[in-house]
Design an enzyme around this catalytic site. Structure first.
Site, PDB file in Angstrom:
ATOM      1  N   CYS A 132      -1.287  -3.003  -4.160  1.00 37.61           N
ATOM      2  CA  CYS A 132      -1.570  -2.050  -5.226  1.00 37.61           C
ATOM      3  C   CYS A 132      -1.415  -2.737  -6.576  1.00 37.61           C
ATOM      4  O   CYS A 132      -2.040  -2.348  -7.556  1.00 37.61           O
ATOM      5  CB  CYS A 132      -0.630  -0.854  -5.120  1.00 37.61           C
ATOM      6  SG  CYS A 132       1.082  -1.319  -4.954  1.00 37.61           S
ATOM      7  N   GLY A 191      -4.488  10.686  -2.911  1.00 35.80           N
ATOM      8  CA  GLY A 191      -3.562  11.372  -3.822  1.00 35.80           C
ATOM      9  C   GLY A 191      -4.162  12.636  -4.416  1.00 35.80           C
ATOM     10  O   GLY A 191      -3.465  13.619  -4.655  1.00 35.80           O
ATOM     11  N   GLY A 234      -0.915   5.481  -1.214  1.00 33.92           N
ATOM     12  CA  GLY A 234      -2.254   5.172  -0.738  1.00 33.92           C
ATOM     13  C   GLY A 234      -3.254   5.241  -1.874  1.00 33.92           C
ATOM     14  O   GLY A 234      -2.899   5.065  -3.049  1.00 33.92           O
ATOM     15  N   SER A 235      -4.491   5.507  -1.525  1.00 33.18           N
ATOM     16  CA  SER A 235      -5.580   5.481  -2.504  1.00 33.18           C
ATOM     17  C   SER A 235      -5.513   6.698  -3.443  1.00 33.18           C
ATOM     18  O   SER A 235      -4.914   7.730  -3.108  1.00 33.18           O
ATOM     19  CB  SER A 235      -6.907   5.499  -1.753  1.00 33.18           C
ATOM     20  OG  SER A 235      -6.961   6.649  -0.928  1.00 33.18           O
ATOM     21  N   GLU A 285       2.196   7.456  -5.143  1.00 36.02           N
ATOM     22  CA  GLU A 285       2.100   6.021  -5.471  1.00 36.02           C
ATOM     23  C   GLU A 285       0.701   5.590  -5.069  1.00 36.02           C
ATOM     24  O   GLU A 285       0.445   5.279  -3.911  1.00 36.02           O
ATOM     25  CB  GLU A 285       3.140   5.220  -4.678  1.00 36.02           C
ATOM     26  CG  GLU A 285       4.578   5.524  -5.039  1.00 36.02           C
ATOM     27  CD  GLU A 285       4.974   4.938  -6.383  1.00 36.02           C
ATOM     28  OE1 GLU A 285       4.168   4.224  -7.013  1.00 36.02           O
ATOM     29  OE2 GLU A 285       6.107   5.210  -6.811  1.00 36.02           O
TER      30      GLU A 285
HETATM   31  P1  NAD Z   1      -5.370   5.499   2.198  1.00 36.38           P
HETATM   32  O1  NAD Z   1      -5.355   6.442   1.059  1.00 36.38           O
HETATM   33  O2  NAD Z   1      -6.613   5.350   2.972  1.00 36.38           O
HETATM   34  O3  NAD Z   1      -4.238   5.919   3.264  1.00 36.38           O
HETATM   35  C1  NAD Z   1      -2.865   5.957   2.908  1.00 36.38           C
HETATM   36  C2  NAD Z   1      -2.138   6.895   3.852  1.00 36.38           C
HETATM   37  O4  NAD Z   1      -2.548   8.231   3.580  1.00 36.38           O
HETATM   38  C3  NAD Z   1      -2.439   6.665   5.334  1.00 36.38           C
HETATM   39  O5  NAD Z   1      -1.261   6.856   6.082  1.00 36.38           O
HETATM   40  C4  NAD Z   1      -3.444   7.742   5.633  1.00 36.38           C
HETATM   41  O6  NAD Z   1      -3.494   8.121   6.987  1.00 36.38           O
HETATM   42  C5  NAD Z   1      -2.908   8.872   4.781  1.00 36.38           C
HETATM   43  N1  NAD Z   1      -3.864   9.925   4.435  1.00 36.38           N
HETATM   44  C6  NAD Z   1      -5.149   9.792   4.052  1.00 36.38           C
HETATM   45  N2  NAD Z   1      -5.677  10.999   3.799  1.00 36.38           N
HETATM   46  C7  NAD Z   1      -4.710  11.917   4.018  1.00 36.38           C
HETATM   47  C8  NAD Z   1      -4.636  13.336   3.937  1.00 36.38           C
HETATM   48  N3  NAD Z   1      -5.700  14.066   3.584  1.00 36.38           N
HETATM   49  N4  NAD Z   1      -3.488  13.949   4.236  1.00 36.38           N
HETATM   50  C9  NAD Z   1      -2.397  13.235   4.590  1.00 36.38           C
HETATM   51  N5  NAD Z   1      -2.400  11.878   4.706  1.00 36.38           N
HETATM   52  C10 NAD Z   1      -3.540  11.234   4.415  1.00 36.38           C
HETATM   53  O7  NAD Z   1      -4.878   4.094   1.633  1.00 36.38           O
HETATM   54  P2  NAD Z   1      -4.812   2.675   2.370  1.00 36.38           P
HETATM   55  O8  NAD Z   1      -6.192   2.146   2.522  1.00 36.38           O
HETATM   56  O9  NAD Z   1      -3.925   2.748   3.562  1.00 36.38           O
HETATM   57  O10 NAD Z   1      -4.007   1.803   1.277  1.00 36.38           O
HETATM   58  C11 NAD Z   1      -4.603   1.204   0.173  1.00 36.38           C
HETATM   59  C12 NAD Z   1      -4.413   2.016  -1.086  1.00 36.38           C
HETATM   60  O11 NAD Z   1      -3.037   2.312  -1.285  1.00 36.38           O
HETATM   61  C13 NAD Z   1      -4.842   1.261  -2.317  1.00 36.38           C
HETATM   62  O12 NAD Z   1      -5.522   2.145  -3.174  1.00 36.38           O
HETATM   63  C14 NAD Z   1      -3.539   0.809  -2.936  1.00 36.38           C
HETATM   64  O13 NAD Z   1      -3.604   0.544  -4.314  1.00 36.38           O
HETATM   65  C15 NAD Z   1      -2.664   1.958  -2.622  1.00 36.38           C
HETATM   66  N6  NAD Z   1      -1.244   1.606  -2.631  1.00 36.38           N
HETATM   67  C16 NAD Z   1      -0.480   2.029  -3.684  1.00 36.38           C
HETATM   68  C17 NAD Z   1       0.859   1.660  -3.762  1.00 36.38           C
HETATM   69  C18 NAD Z   1       1.720   2.080  -4.919  1.00 36.38           C
HETATM   70  O14 NAD Z   1       2.930   1.962  -4.803  1.00 36.38           O
HETATM   71  N7  NAD Z   1       1.163   2.556  -6.021  1.00 36.38           N
HETATM   72  C19 NAD Z   1       1.427   0.872  -2.743  1.00 36.38           C
HETATM   73  C20 NAD Z   1       0.629   0.475  -1.678  1.00 36.38           C
HETATM   74  C21 NAD Z   1      -0.712   0.857  -1.642  1.00 36.38           C
END
Ligand code: NAD
Length: 511
Positions: free
Chosen positions: A302, A251, A246-247, A268
């Site tokens: 991503c 992370g 995720g973002s 990731e």
């Molecule tokens: P996001 O960070 O909003 O959410 C990702 C996941 O994390 C969701 O399931 C969310 O519910 C969970 N989450 C959020 N806060 C949390 C916490 N405090 N504790 C536990 N879980 C939590 O991201 P998004 O908007 O779903 O996705 C887009 C982002 O993901 C972009 O920044 C993109 O670059 C990144 N991404 C990276 C990769 C990679 O492999 N590097 C792949 C896909 C997406």
């Protein structure tokens, strides 16, 4: 406009009822949680697709316990037999590829060929996992002591928590869960709250295989609120590894929380990927790679191309050709033929896009094309190209939308400096016909990213390589190569088959 397909029928084939609330937890049994109704709408037209009864902390607890009980048996199954279960899952995915791909498109918004491609990626990693199940190799070493043998072996970790992002609602889970299961782990999935139905459909596809083989409880899923089912994973010592996609914002919460209990995390996170185009490049290749990288998945990968670092000699020509090619990109419903750019995930993402465009203008950037939201049902925006100087501060942030910054650079060294001068370090590419330039870009003094390509764009990785990035992208590696080692614990073993007990380093201890 109405969806081009019969949505309730599609959902039904995937085990989802569009009329009533669906289960929000799966741990071998499907359970309706008490965490409230989560409705999924299609970003393509805003239409309600279906809803789930969200999992709560209780469902989380039950799923963890199910996983732990199953792990005790699953880890004793020889790895090639675990691979056989995965082979059957791959077959089930093949049979459901068209339907699951269409649902991914409907719920996430990526165009159909990308939705199908995402399911193909699940199948590919499953096939890879089947082969891997016979190749979880350890090394043997020469002991310094006589009549001793030293080697290392790999054991399963336990329950792996998998937190996934909306933009790859099913493939990222498969990268993690399939490799983890072959390694002898069980996996507990917390999918994105923005794509619950895709996750639920996957559970319905794999359930008959797990039932038939007697391995329900190996792959579990809780769809719910971050507070109820996401954050508990971070503090839970029963989960030795949390793999989170995720973002960078997420992370930065997950990493320290898991580290505080000295657990492992595999992160990731966001990217800010650049394509460098040198004067000697094949511009036809660079053009297509840039357009696909920047506009594909509406800029919500991503690995999406966010920055084009183009050398002075070809900057004007390439920019002009790109702007022209953007005018022929069809924006529309992701299931419609010929559409190349689907919607953003939701209204917030559109606001983020329009705010970003306003900020680019305010900071002196020049919008060459696009720049507006599209006035139609759903969450559509125009693919946008902005000309900015190479040190444009706002371009260091990842805006998860189809905005491409074009920056003019003097030469390769300048381009590499700009490429690396962002907090993220996921994917990068150079277009050049010079072998020396390509090697320089790939060298330790070149790109600082986890992925570095030559005459290929930044997005569209294959599963055979290890996938991931450096710096604020999190440092994790998933999928192919030896990424499986993250899901296992290494044990170094020394056996003495002699009659003496020599100590290492020549130490003596006579008693
Ligand atoms: P996001 O960070 O909003 O959410 C990702 C996941 O994390 C969701 O399931 C969310 O519910 C969970 N989450 C959020 N806060 C949390 C916490 N405090 N504790 C536990 N879980 C939590 O991201 P998004 O908007 O779903 O996705 C887009 C982002 O993901 C972009 O920044 C993109 O670059 C990144 N991404 C990276 C990769 C990679 O492999 N590097 C792949 C896909 C997406």
């Amino acid at each position: 406009m109405a969806s081009p397909i019969d949505v309730p029928a599609l959902l039904r084939r995937l085990g989802i009822d569009s009329e009533s609330t669906n289960a929000g937890a799966y741990d071998g049994a499907f359970t309706h949680g008490d965490g409230g109704e989560l409705v999924s709408h299609s970003p393509a037209d805003g239409a309600r697709l279906a809803s789930v009864a969200q999992a709560t902390r209780d469902d989380y607890e039950r799923s963890v316990r199910t996983g732990l009980e199953t792990f005790d048996r699953w880890r004793m199954l020889p790895a090639p037999q675990r691979g056989e279960v995965l082979r059957q899952i791959a077959e089930a995915l093949r049979a459901s590829k068209d339907d699951l791909g269409a649902l991914v498109s409907l719920e996430m918004g990526k165009v159909l060929s990308e939705g199908l491609g995402e399911v193909q990626e699940m199948i590919d990693i499953a096939d890879f996992g089947v082969g891997l199940s016979r190749q979880l190799y350890g090394l043997t070493m020469h002991s310094e002591r006589p009549q001793h043998r030293m080697y290392e072996q790999w054991h399963p970790l336990g329950t792996v928590g998998v937190i996934s992002a909306f933009n790859f609602p099913v493939a990222v889970w498969a990268w993690n869960a399939f490799i983890a299961m072959v390694c002898g782990d069980v996996a507990l999935w917390k999918p994105s709250e923005k794509t619950p139905l895709s996750a639920l459909a996957v559970c319905h596809i794999i359930d008959p295989v797990l039932e038939r083989t007697g391995w329900r409880g190996v792959l579990n899923c809780v769809i719910g609120d971050v507070d109820e089912v996401g954050e508990p994973m971070l503090d839970d010592r029963r989960l030795p590894l949390v793999s989170a996609t995720g973002s960078c914002r997420m992370g930065k919460i997950v990493g320290p929380r898991v580290a505080a209990r000295l657990g492992r995390s595999l992160l990731e996170l966001g990217g800010n990927n650049a394509i460098i185009v040198l004067d000697d490049a094949n511009l036809d290749l660079a053009l297509v790679a840039t357009a696909f990288g920047a506009v594909g998945t509406a800029g919500q990968r991503c690995t999406s191309t966010r920055r084009l670092l183009v050398q002075k000699g070809v900057a004007a020509e390439l920019t002009e050709r790109l702007v022209k090619s953007y005018s022929s990109i069809r924006i529309g419903h992701p299931l419609e033929d010929g559409v190349l750019c689907g919607p953003l995930i939701d209204g917030d993402a559109v606001t983020m896009f329009t705010d970003a465009v306003a900020r680019i203008r305010a900071d002196g950037g020049e919008i060459l094309c696009g720049g507006s939201a599209v006035d139609r049902p759903g969450h559509y925006v125009e693919p946008t190209i902005a000309r900015v100087p190479p040190d444009f501060a706002f371009a260091k942030d990842e805006t998860f939308a189809p905005i491409l910054y074009v920056m003019e650079v003097d030469d390769l060294d300048h381009a590499i400096r700009v490429n690396n001068d962002v907090p993220q370090g996921l994917s990068s590419a150079v277009f050049t016909d010079s072998m020396r330039a390509a090697e320089r870009f790939l060298s330790h003094a070149g790109s600082d990213c986890g992925i570095a390509n030559v005459n290929i764009g930044t997005s569209g990785a294959e599963i055979g390589g290890a996938f991931g990035g450096e710096k604020e992208t999190g440092g994790g590696r998933e999928a192919g190569s030896d990424a499986w080692k993250a899901y296992m614990r290494r044990q170094t073993c020394t056996l003495n088959w002699g009659d003496d007990l020599p100590l290492a380093q020549g130490v003596t201890f006579d008693v």
